[in-house]
Design an enzyme around this catalytic site. Sequence first.
Site, PDB file in Angstrom:
ATOM      1  CG  ASN A  90      -1.457   1.257   1.589  1.00 32.45           C
ATOM      2  OD1 ASN A  90      -2.368   1.685   0.964  1.00 32.45           O
ATOM      3  ND2 ASN A  90      -1.083   2.126   2.624  1.00 32.45           N
ATOM      4  CE1 TYR A 155       0.397   7.840  -6.610  1.00 31.88           C
ATOM      5  CE2 TYR A 155      -1.389   8.174  -8.230  1.00 31.88           C
ATOM      6  CZ  TYR A 155      -0.905   7.834  -6.846  1.00 31.88           C
ATOM      7  OH  TYR A 155      -1.982   7.266  -6.035  1.00 31.88           O
ATOM      8  CB  ALA A 157       5.121   5.739 -15.197  1.00 30.70           C
TER       9      ALA A 157
HETATM   10  P1  NAP Z   1      -0.961   8.568   2.682  1.00 33.93           P
HETATM   11  O1  NAP Z   1      -1.761   9.031   3.794  1.00 33.93           O
HETATM   12  O2  NAP Z   1       0.128   9.520   2.483  1.00 33.93           O
HETATM   13  O3  NAP Z   1      -0.201   7.228   3.569  1.00 33.93           O
HETATM   14  C1  NAP Z   1       0.901   6.543   2.978  1.00 33.93           C
HETATM   15  C2  NAP Z   1       1.762   5.963   3.949  1.00 33.93           C
HETATM   16  O4  NAP Z   1       2.801   5.326   3.319  1.00 33.93           O
HETATM   17  C3  NAP Z   1       2.342   7.169   5.094  1.00 33.93           C
HETATM   18  O5  NAP Z   1       2.398   6.513   6.512  1.00 33.93           O
HETATM   19  C4  NAP Z   1       3.569   7.273   4.542  1.00 33.93           C
HETATM   20  O6  NAP Z   1       4.512   7.922   5.481  1.00 33.93           O
HETATM   21  C5  NAP Z   1       4.037   5.929   4.128  1.00 33.93           C
HETATM   22  N1  NAP Z   1       5.203   5.601   3.143  1.00 33.93           N
HETATM   23  C6  NAP Z   1       5.666   6.529   2.272  1.00 33.93           C
HETATM   24  N2  NAP Z   1       6.564   6.372   1.622  1.00 33.93           N
HETATM   25  C7  NAP Z   1       6.923   5.165   2.305  1.00 33.93           C
HETATM   26  C8  NAP Z   1       8.189   4.465   2.015  1.00 33.93           C
HETATM   27  N3  NAP Z   1       9.229   4.742   1.422  1.00 33.93           N
HETATM   28  N4  NAP Z   1       8.262   3.132   2.753  1.00 33.93           N
HETATM   29  C9  NAP Z   1       7.318   2.899   3.632  1.00 33.93           C
HETATM   30  N5  NAP Z   1       6.415   3.894   3.929  1.00 33.93           N
HETATM   31  C10 NAP Z   1       6.099   4.878   3.090  1.00 33.93           C
HETATM   32  O7  NAP Z   1      -1.478   7.820   1.365  1.00 33.93           O
HETATM   33  P2  NAP Z   1      -3.008   7.120   1.350  1.00 33.93           P
HETATM   34  O8  NAP Z   1      -3.839   8.328   0.640  1.00 33.93           O
HETATM   35  O9  NAP Z   1      -3.340   6.485   2.451  1.00 33.93           O
HETATM   36  O10 NAP Z   1      -2.565   6.205   0.039  1.00 33.93           O
HETATM   37  C11 NAP Z   1      -2.567   4.834   0.173  1.00 33.93           C
HETATM   38  C12 NAP Z   1      -2.042   4.081  -1.124  1.00 33.93           C
HETATM   39  O11 NAP Z   1      -3.376   4.470  -1.761  1.00 33.93           O
HETATM   40  C13 NAP Z   1      -0.988   4.709  -2.004  1.00 33.93           C
HETATM   41  O12 NAP Z   1      -0.382   4.035  -2.475  1.00 33.93           O
HETATM   42  C14 NAP Z   1      -1.798   5.794  -2.941  1.00 33.93           C
HETATM   43  O13 NAP Z   1      -1.084   5.909  -3.877  1.00 33.93           O
HETATM   44  C15 NAP Z   1      -3.183   4.902  -3.149  1.00 33.93           C
HETATM   45  N6  NAP Z   1      -4.166   5.941  -3.489  1.00 33.93           N
HETATM   46  C16 NAP Z   1      -4.805   6.776  -2.709  1.00 33.93           C
HETATM   47  C17 NAP Z   1      -5.739   7.307  -3.126  1.00 33.93           C
HETATM   48  C18 NAP Z   1      -6.536   8.710  -2.316  1.00 33.93           C
HETATM   49  O14 NAP Z   1      -7.409   9.304  -2.682  1.00 33.93           O
HETATM   50  N7  NAP Z   1      -5.846   8.798  -1.297  1.00 33.93           N
HETATM   51  C19 NAP Z   1      -6.070   7.169  -4.175  1.00 33.93           C
HETATM   52  C20 NAP Z   1      -5.604   6.169  -5.359  1.00 33.93           C
HETATM   53  C21 NAP Z   1      -4.615   5.533  -4.624  1.00 33.93           C
HETATM   54  P3  NAP Z   1       4.763   9.312   5.804  1.00 33.93           P
HETATM   55  O15 NAP Z   1       3.548   9.572   6.518  1.00 33.93           O
HETATM   56  O16 NAP Z   1       6.044   9.537   6.693  1.00 33.93           O
HETATM   57  O17 NAP Z   1       5.168   9.701   4.316  1.00 33.93           O
END
Ligand code: NAP
Length: 248
Positions: A90, A155, A157
């Site tokens: 994730n 993103y 890609a």
């Molecule tokens: P988020 O709130 O930014 O949470 C992502 C988590 O991953 C954060 O705790 C972050 O830590 C951690 N992280 C970042 N880089 C990392 C690394 N190198 N190694 C380990 N952990 C890492 O994101 P989210 O919105 O929950 O999204 C979760 C997933 O769903 C992502 O893959 C995103 O692309 C995908 N997604 C999200 C949405 C949306 O609308 N939110 C839509 C489509 C897809 P930090 O807080 O320290 O950065």
Amino acid sequence: MLGLEGKTAIVTGAGRGIGRDIALTLGEYGVDVAVVDVDIAGAGETVSQLVGMGRAGLALECDVSDTGQAQRCIDEVLKWHDQIHILVNNAGITRDNLLLRMSEQEWRSVIDVNLTGTFNFTKAVSKHMIRKRYGRIVSISSVIGLMGNAGQGNYAASKAGIIGFTKAIAKELAARNITVNAIAPGFIETAMTASLPEKRREEMQGMIPLGMFGTGRDVSNIVVFLVSELGGYVTGQVIHCDGGMVMS
Ligand code: NAP
């Protein structure tokens, strides 16, 4: 009926957001969860919530883009519990910019975390799952990987890469009783979407046939389906979780 009680999962990027929702939802269904994140305080908070629900949790500090750190995480989880049944890739980041302004660093960091991170954990856990002849792997892609978006070439890609990777690895691992699937969320309620101006929120909602943002729970429910006995005959698929934004 779901067959999840007593199973062990790893969820990356579960220190907040959708990853935390996935970890806690799996916990509700009786799964013990190793919570992987660069933010160890966030991972610790997710584990506290799991323990509060009566489940076991393990917080692991890890940058998923680092191959050695990913392998060490798998080793730690195997010292904790002797089998890993479920992996949810994730962890993901954005570094948006238009192509002509996008630096190599912005390109590489997004590919490294989103795509190479998925490769690192999938490869490291597969060795173990192949030995056990059982595994459920789910990676979080995005509608952006399906339809593109100006300013998000890196993103898009990375998320399209996750889809190709999922299909290839599903074919490699199917004979070992390991399913590999992806979920493509659309706009999900997060701290970021909550802070958008009302007008922008309305514009975004107008792009969604169901007329509302999704929640972390909506994504988690699909994870539960895919990793439970209900989803045992599903592999190599991309399940859209987007209120109907992308139909194909
Ligand atoms: P988020 O709130 O930014 O949470 C992502 C988590 O991953 C954060 O705790 C972050 O830590 C951690 N992280 C970042 N880089 C990392 C690394 N190198 N190694 C380990 N952990 C890492 O994101 P989210 O919105 O929950 O999204 C979760 C997933 O769903 C992502 O893959 C995103 O692309 C995908 N997604 C999200 C949405 C949306 O609308 N939110 C839509 C489509 C897809 P930090 O807080 O320290 O950065």
